[in-house]
Design an enzyme around this catalytic site. Sequence first.
Site, PDB file in Angstrom:
ATOM      1  CG  ASP A   8      -1.907   1.148   1.246  1.00  0.00           C
ATOM      2  OD1 ASP A   8      -2.365   1.558   0.161  1.00  0.00           O
ATOM      3  OD2 ASP A   8      -2.237   1.668   2.344  1.00  0.00           O
ATOM      4  CB  SER A   9       0.146   4.793  -0.537  1.00  0.00           C
ATOM      5  OG  SER A   9      -1.042   4.871   0.250  1.00  0.00           O
ATOM      6  CB  CYS A  72      -3.315   0.292  -2.452  1.00  0.00           C
ATOM      7  SG  CYS A  72      -3.428   2.000  -2.987  1.00  0.00           S
ATOM      8  CD  GLU A 150      -0.581   6.759   6.603  1.00  0.00           C
ATOM      9  OE1 GLU A 150       0.430   6.718   7.319  1.00  0.00           O
ATOM     10  OE2 GLU A 150      -0.829   5.909   5.726  1.00  0.00           O
ATOM     11  CB  CYS A 181      -9.655   4.305   0.614  1.00  0.00           C
ATOM     12  SG  CYS A 181      -8.022   4.727   1.260  1.00  0.00           S
ATOM     13  CG  HIS A 183      -5.259   4.735   4.471  1.00  0.00           C
ATOM     14  ND1 HIS A 183      -4.681   4.307   3.297  1.00  0.00           N
ATOM     15  CD2 HIS A 183      -4.240   5.251   5.223  1.00  0.00           C
ATOM     16  CE1 HIS A 183      -3.375   4.562   3.339  1.00  0.00           C
ATOM     17  NE2 HIS A 183      -3.086   5.130   4.497  1.00  0.00           N
TER      18      HIS A 183
HETATM   19  N1  DGL Z   1      -4.908   2.984   0.854  1.00  0.00           N
HETATM   20  C1  DGL Z   1      -5.044   3.441  -0.460  1.00  0.00           C
HETATM   21  C2  DGL Z   1      -6.307   2.967  -1.132  1.00  0.00           C
HETATM   22  O1  DGL Z   1      -6.830   1.933  -0.794  1.00  0.00           O
HETATM   23  C3  DGL Z   1      -4.626   4.821  -0.880  1.00  0.00           C
HETATM   24  C4  DGL Z   1      -4.407   5.929   0.062  1.00  0.00           C
HETATM   25  C5  DGL Z   1      -3.583   7.049  -0.557  1.00  0.00           C
HETATM   26  O2  DGL Z   1      -2.357   6.947  -0.500  1.00  0.00           O
HETATM   27  O3  DGL Z   1      -4.167   8.001  -1.100  1.00  0.00           O
HETATM   28  O4  DGL Z   1      -6.793   3.559  -2.045  1.00  0.00           O
END
Ligand code: DGL
Length: 265
Positions: A8-9, A72, A150, A181, A183
């Site tokens: 992931d990012s 992600c 985060e 997402c 997150h």
């Molecule tokens: N966790 C990521 C997703 O599922 C992206 C979050 C990001 O870096 O913008 O899209």
Amino acid sequence: MKKVVIFDSGVGGLSVYQEIYALLPQVQFIYAFDNAAFPYGELDDATLIKRTNYIVTLLANQYQADLVVIACNTASTIVLPSLRQQLTIPVVGVVPAIKPAALISQTKSIGLLATPATVNRAYTHQLIQQFANGCDVKMIGSTRLVEMAEQKLRGKLVDIDELTEILAPWQGTVDSIVLGCTHFPLIKQEILLALNHQVNVIDSGKAIAKRVALLLALPTDVAAITSSIKNVTYSSAATSDAAALNKSLNEMQLDIIQDLNYPHF
Ligand code: DGL
């Protein structure tokens, strides 16, 4: 021992990792996040594809992994074809769970909460056309929510007032929302609070975990492993509040963050 790379990012992929770990504690996990290019939701497509391909193939080869999970949505909705060309192992993508949300919705008015990039992707619009035809799908693309997740993993509280304001267009207008997402499951309780617990909240985590178990042909009834499988974590840049984040990682049976030594393009 089977090995799985999860990418992931940032910390978002941990929501997916937790579901897979709960089902498959006998696997060794390699969790990698490209925080040098965070947030992916605001990154141009070419850079995102290049970075994801590079990091994921590097780790998959280094660890001789059995499977990769692109945890992600922002990356999965664009990078899977090129990544699958480069790897011979299964690549599991995480994309918005539009189909179950459309099925569960009584009012046929659903919300998709994702990153700015994901709400704009052709792939996402195809998913909606294919699985939510006849539903009114209202989309919110927010990087702020990604940042809140985060912060939460670094021990900070989520500002419920700010969250309520961002989600205000959905108050009383949707009965089900998709967390598109990775997150966002990390702040699911806060999202529910901001929407007065008036919605069904759907994410892809459990379905992904089942898919991984199936592809690896592993039993899912193994008791938690007490032996010393070391689940490792890599980041592409130094992280803010590393000590606080490492504490969260340790609670999830992940080792402290190591540097990926990512070359600077
Ligand atoms: N966790 C990521 C997703 O599922 C992206 C979050 C990001 O870096 O913008 O899209």
